[in-house]
Design an enzyme around this catalytic site. Structure first.
Site, PDB file in Angstrom:
ATOM      1  N   SER A  71     -31.162 -12.817  45.519  1.00  0.00           N
ATOM      2  CA  SER A  71     -30.465 -11.865  46.384  1.00  0.00           C
ATOM      3  C   SER A  71     -28.974 -11.832  46.042  1.00  0.00           C
ATOM      4  CB  SER A  71     -30.722 -12.241  47.848  1.00  0.00           C
ATOM      5  OG  SER A  71     -30.378 -11.191  48.718  1.00  0.00           O
ATOM      6  N   ASP A 195     -40.990  -6.427  49.872  1.00  0.00           N
ATOM      7  CA  ASP A 195     -39.615  -6.743  50.258  1.00  0.00           C
ATOM      8  C   ASP A 195     -39.019  -5.576  51.052  1.00  0.00           C
ATOM      9  OD1 ASP A 195     -36.950  -7.485  50.460  1.00  0.00           O
ATOM     10  OD2 ASP A 195     -36.847  -8.262  48.409  1.00  0.00           O
ATOM     11  N   HIS A 223     -39.147 -10.867  50.382  1.00  0.00           N
ATOM     12  CA  HIS A 223     -37.772 -11.065  49.905  1.00  0.00           C
ATOM     13  C   HIS A 223     -37.521 -12.435  49.277  1.00  0.00           C
ATOM     14  CE1 HIS A 223     -33.597 -10.022  49.530  1.00  0.00           C
ATOM     15  NE2 HIS A 223     -33.196 -11.059  50.253  1.00  0.00           N
TER      16      HIS A 223
END
Length: 247
Positions: A71, A195, A223
């Site tokens: 991320s 996600d 995610h």
């Protein structure tokens, strides 16, 4: 043959998020696990600038590394690979994008208002809401519940990360698009089809603009693919490394 692996965690967590998947990766790995500014044990800085953070990390590295960025950590990994190619042997981006916060020109980032809401919830009760967030990431992999339960005490031991709002404000206009062409190291992009924060289109976008990259989409992952599907994640990454004779 040993190799150094730099693990870069995401927003509102700390380096312990990788504790379990580390056990699935080759024993020759020498893990480097910093906390990002204002997260975990690292002090808050005036601004949360991915390029500056990448520079700081580069100055501390003693040898070339394999970078794994999740991320927000993946965004920092992009700057590291682009500006310090002599220090990055390979790059693995998971649930990452070229722009952390969505804009009218980039729709694959997270909505600023949604992240603000997350920040408010975390400040109200970090343990409760980070638990709920991680449980959502493993809905399609209930067997991983004990692993997440084991990670939570380490993730929450420092309390709510003091840098979460600072990071959001600093990242409003950050966009790594101009530097993607500078990334030349072998790159593996791992994304979850389910996600809800970083859609697979973000991975497709990076796959198009990072020359030497390959994209893997895990159909039931969300995610945090390395939490919900640690065996598949580790196998894909290890095979990727083996293809380049890194291990």
């Amino acid at each position: 043959m040993s190799a150094s692996v730099l693990l870069l965690h995401g927003w509102a967590t700390n380096h312990h998020i990788f504790d379990y998947v580390r056990t699935k990766l080759p024993s020759q790995c020498n893990f480097i696990t910093p906390d990002l500014p204002g997260h975990g044990q690292t002090a808050l800085t005036d601004t949360f600038d991915p390029e500056t953070i990448a520079q700081t990390l580069a100055y501390k590295l003693k040898e070339p590394v394999h970078v794994i960025g999740w991320s927000l950590g993946g965004l920092i990994g992009q700057y590291l690979a682009a500006y310090f190619p002599h220090l990055v042997k390979s790059l693995c981006l998971t649930a990452s994008n070229s722009q952390f916060i969505a804009s009218e020109h980039y729709e694959f980032g997270a909505k600023f208002a949604s992240l603000q809401k997350f920040a408010q919830l975390f400040e109200k009760d970090y343990t409760r809401h980070i638990t709920q967030f991680l449980q959502l990431q493993i809905l399609a992999a209930p067997a991983q519940k004990p692993i997440v339960a084991e990670l939570l005490p380490k993730l929450t031991q420092y309390g709510v990360p003091v840098g979460i709002n600072n990071a959001l404000e600093s990242l409003k206009n950050n966009n790594s698009q101009p530097i993607l062409a500078k990334i030349t190291c072998p790159s593996l992009l791992i994304y979850g089809q389910k996600d809800g924060l970083v859609p697979v289109q973000a991975g497709l976008h990076l796959n198009t603009h990072i020359t030497n990259s390959r994209l893997l989409i895990l159909p039931r992952a969300a995610h945090a693919p390395f939490l919900s599907h640690p065996n598949e994640f580790a196998l894909a990454l290890t095979d990727f490394w083996h293809n380049y004779d890194y291990f």
